[in-house]
Write a protein that holds these residues in place. Structure first.
Motif, mmCIF file in Angstrom:
data_model
loop_
_atom_site.group_PDB
_atom_site.id
_atom_site.type_symbol
_atom_site.label_atom_id
_atom_site.label_comp_id
_atom_site.label_asym_id
_atom_site.label_seq_id
_atom_site.Cartn_x
_atom_site.Cartn_y
_atom_site.Cartn_z
ATOM 1 N N GLN A 159 0.633 -1.090 -0.018
ATOM 2 C CA GLN A 159 0.031 0.015 -0.096
ATOM 3 C C GLN A 159 0.909 1.197 0.036
ATOM 4 O O GLN A 159 2.072 1.296 0.438
ATOM 5 C CB GLN A 159 -0.935 0.094 1.290
ATOM 6 C CG GLN A 159 -2.229 -0.991 1.165
ATOM 7 C CD GLN A 159 -1.734 -2.262 1.313
ATOM 8 O OE1 GLN A 159 -1.016 -2.708 2.162
ATOM 9 N NE2 GLN A 159 -2.127 -3.068 0.317
ATOM 10 N N PRO A 160 0.359 2.347 -0.475
ATOM 11 C CA PRO A 160 1.198 3.651 -0.555
ATOM 12 C C PRO A 160 1.449 4.076 0.676
ATOM 13 O O PRO A 160 0.701 3.686 2.031
ATOM 14 C CB PRO A 160 0.103 4.585 -1.343
ATOM 15 C CG PRO A 160 -0.653 3.714 -1.894
ATOM 16 C CD PRO A 160 -0.806 2.438 -1.316
ATOM 17 N N ASP A 161 2.590 4.774 1.071
ATOM 18 C CA ASP A 161 2.820 5.089 2.400
ATOM 19 C C ASP A 161 2.140 6.008 2.904
ATOM 20 O O ASP A 161 1.254 7.142 2.300
ATOM 21 C CB ASP A 161 4.279 5.823 2.223
ATOM 22 C CG ASP A 161 5.366 4.990 2.153
ATOM 23 O OD1 ASP A 161 5.230 3.811 2.377
ATOM 24 O OD2 ASP A 161 6.354 5.489 1.459
ATOM 25 N N PRO A 162 1.541 6.067 4.236
ATOM 26 C CA PRO A 162 0.174 6.833 4.457
ATOM 27 C C PRO A 162 0.904 8.274 4.919
ATOM 28 O O PRO A 162 2.109 8.375 4.961
ATOM 29 C CB PRO A 162 -0.062 6.260 6.101
ATOM 30 C CG PRO A 162 1.358 5.482 6.614
ATOM 31 C CD PRO A 162 1.994 5.107 5.171
ATOM 32 N N SER A 163 0.121 9.005 4.867
ATOM 33 C CA SER A 163 0.463 10.679 5.390
ATOM 34 C C SER A 163 1.180 10.674 6.927
ATOM 35 O O SER A 163 0.790 9.840 7.604
ATOM 36 C CB SER A 163 -0.521 11.543 5.133
ATOM 37 O OG SER A 163 -1.634 11.459 6.014
ATOM 38 N N SER A 164 1.890 11.711 6.999
ATOM 39 C CA SER A 164 2.249 11.905 8.472
ATOM 40 C C SER A 164 1.184 12.180 9.287
ATOM 41 O O SER A 164 1.040 11.847 10.358
ATOM 42 C CB SER A 164 3.092 13.154 8.661
ATOM 43 O OG SER A 164 4.416 12.642 7.939
ATOM 44 N N ARG A 165 0.066 12.966 8.765
ATOM 45 C CA ARG A 165 -1.049 13.173 9.503
ATOM 46 C C ARG A 165 -1.801 12.066 9.951
ATOM 47 O O ARG A 165 -2.331 12.259 11.055
ATOM 48 C CB ARG A 165 -1.885 14.110 8.694
ATOM 49 C CG ARG A 165 -3.433 14.765 9.254
ATOM 50 C CD ARG A 165 -4.082 15.561 8.158
ATOM 51 N NE ARG A 165 -3.466 16.793 8.047
ATOM 52 C CZ ARG A 165 -3.984 17.861 7.241
ATOM 53 N NH1 ARG A 165 -5.152 17.517 6.566
ATOM 54 N NH2 ARG A 165 -3.192 18.667 6.943
ATOM 55 N N LEU A 166 -1.875 11.243 8.973
ATOM 56 C CA LEU A 166 -2.499 9.698 9.415
ATOM 57 C C LEU A 166 -1.845 9.387 10.698
ATOM 58 O O LEU A 166 -2.327 8.678 11.576
ATOM 59 C CB LEU A 166 -2.921 8.926 8.123
ATOM 60 C CG LEU A 166 -3.548 7.837 8.617
ATOM 61 C CD1 LEU A 166 -4.399 7.280 7.231
ATOM 62 C CD2 LEU A 166 -2.713 6.509 8.840
ATOM 63 N N VAL A 167 -0.487 8.998 10.299
ATOM 64 C CA VAL A 167 0.136 8.409 11.474
ATOM 65 C C VAL A 167 0.311 8.918 12.868
ATOM 66 O O VAL A 167 -0.116 8.377 13.926
ATOM 67 C CB VAL A 167 1.817 8.275 10.856
ATOM 68 C CG1 VAL A 167 2.414 7.400 12.235
ATOM 69 C CG2 VAL A 167 1.972 7.550 9.612
ATOM 70 N N ILE A 168 0.260 10.357 12.772
ATOM 71 C CA ILE A 168 0.292 11.128 13.997
ATOM 72 C C ILE A 168 -1.030 11.070 14.669
ATOM 73 O O ILE A 168 -1.426 10.992 15.936
ATOM 74 C CB ILE A 168 0.703 12.478 13.784
ATOM 75 C CG1 ILE A 168 2.122 12.448 13.450
ATOM 76 C CG2 ILE A 168 0.416 13.379 15.072
ATOM 77 C CD1 ILE A 168 2.875 13.894 13.054
ATOM 78 N N GLY A 169 -2.282 11.165 13.690
ATOM 79 C CA GLY A 169 -3.544 11.303 14.202
ATOM 80 C C GLY A 169 -4.005 10.031 14.850
ATOM 81 O O GLY A 169 -4.570 10.131 15.904
ATOM 82 N N THR A 170 -3.595 9.075 14.301
ATOM 83 C CA THR A 170 -4.044 7.397 14.899
ATOM 84 C C THR A 170 -3.298 7.483 16.092
ATOM 85 O O THR A 170 -3.624 6.860 17.097
ATOM 86 C CB THR A 170 -3.739 6.444 13.893
ATOM 87 O OG1 THR A 170 -2.309 6.558 13.247
ATOM 88 C CG2 THR A 170 -4.541 6.641 12.709
ATOM 89 N N GLY A 171 -1.941 7.849 16.293
ATOM 90 C CA GLY A 171 -1.398 7.874 17.598
ATOM 91 C C GLY A 171 -1.906 8.742 18.689
ATOM 92 O O GLY A 171 -2.138 8.239 19.815
ATOM 93 N N VAL A 172 -2.596 9.795 18.137
ATOM 94 C CA VAL A 172 -3.065 10.633 19.107
ATOM 95 C C VAL A 172 -4.674 9.977 19.798
ATOM 96 O O VAL A 172 -4.931 10.016 20.817
ATOM 97 C CB VAL A 172 -3.539 12.092 18.778
ATOM 98 C CG1 VAL A 172 -4.390 12.780 19.665
ATOM 99 C CG2 VAL A 172 -2.230 12.840 18.325
ATOM 100 N N VAL A 173 -5.080 9.311 18.702
ATOM 101 C CA VAL A 173 -6.452 8.618 18.943
ATOM 102 C C VAL A 173 -6.283 7.435 20.215
ATOM 103 O O VAL A 173 -7.025 7.252 21.091
ATOM 104 C CB VAL A 173 -7.078 8.261 17.826
ATOM 105 C CG1 VAL A 173 -8.490 7.309 18.338
ATOM 106 C CG2 VAL A 173 -7.535 9.356 16.960
#
Length: 234
Positions: A12-26
């Motif tokens: 799969q394509p590399d996820p955006s930094s926003r997605l990685v950080i956002g899921t970490g916050v959640v």
């Protein structure tokens, strides 16, 4: 079937930094907010007891079954020598287990295999389900498995990637909190049958040192997972 297999084996394509950080916050919110943590912690218990069961099988012990309880505790019963390196390995596996599973998931995600990660998790849950010996444990694994299956089968690639990252962060971040809770319960005079206390009786090494080992392993996995996530500037 060809499309299904391609979806698992494709990168799969590399996820955006926003997605990685956002899921970490959640994930952090799911752990830090106590009203939710009392439910989401069951995922940590599933991983904890699964780690006990996995190591018990690997060292040649006879796995008798796993029970998960509504207070998020659990027990894994295996038959074999009550002392020795095999039993020590089984007891050592529990608290670092969720962090090590999270680290393995972070490695798979760093290679772009979010869908393969979810289906691999489903296979692991199915194997675990065969060892569950109480109704609440059966219900817990089925509900979690149904959630993973739903995302894996019907979710879009973006939803699958988001869920895989959320689950990975959750395991990495929740493992240290579980170790803190262990020591907190020990300070209150509870948890004297904990993994750390059983290790003390087997090895003579103070239980507090074993708690420290659990903490170092879980924090180490978290640190490596953060690096593999790509959120740090390279």
């Amino acid at each position: 079937m060809s499309e299904f297999w391609n979806s698992i084996t494709s990168v799969q394509p590399d996820p955006s930094s926003r997605l990685v950080i956002g899921t970490g916050v959640v994930a952090l919110l799911l752990i830090a907010w106590r009203p939710i943590w009392q439910y989401t912690r069951q995922v940590v218990t599933i991983a904890h007891e699964g780690a006990h069961g996995l190591i018990a099988a690997l060292v040649g012990r006879k796995l008798s079954g796993i029970r998960l309880h509504s207070d998020t505790s659990g027990v894994t019963v295996s038959r074999g020598r009550p002392t020795g390196a095999g039993m020590i390995a089984v007891l050592l596996a529990g608290y670092p287990g969720p962090a090590l599973f999270g680290l393995a998931a972070a490695f798979v995600l760093s290679r772009g295999y979010a869908v393969a990660l979810l289906w691999g998790l489903l296979v692991a849950l199915l194997i675990l389900l065969l060892q569950i010996r109480n109704l609440y444990g059966l219900w817990s694994v089925l509900v979690f498995g149904a959630l993973v299956f739903g995302v894996s089968w019907w979710g879009s690639p973006s939803v699958q990637s988001t869920f895989a990252h959320l689950l990975t962060w959750f395991l990495l971040l929740a493992a240290p909190r579980a170790v803190l809770e262990l020591q907190h319960s020990r300070r209150r005079g509870q948890g004297r049958s904990s993994d750390a206390d059983q290790l003390r009786r087997l090895t003579g090494v103070p239980a507090l040192l074993w708690v420290g080992v659990f903490g170092l392993v879980t924090l180490g996995c978290l640190a490596v997972g953060v690096v593999w996530s790509g959120v740090l500037p390279g």
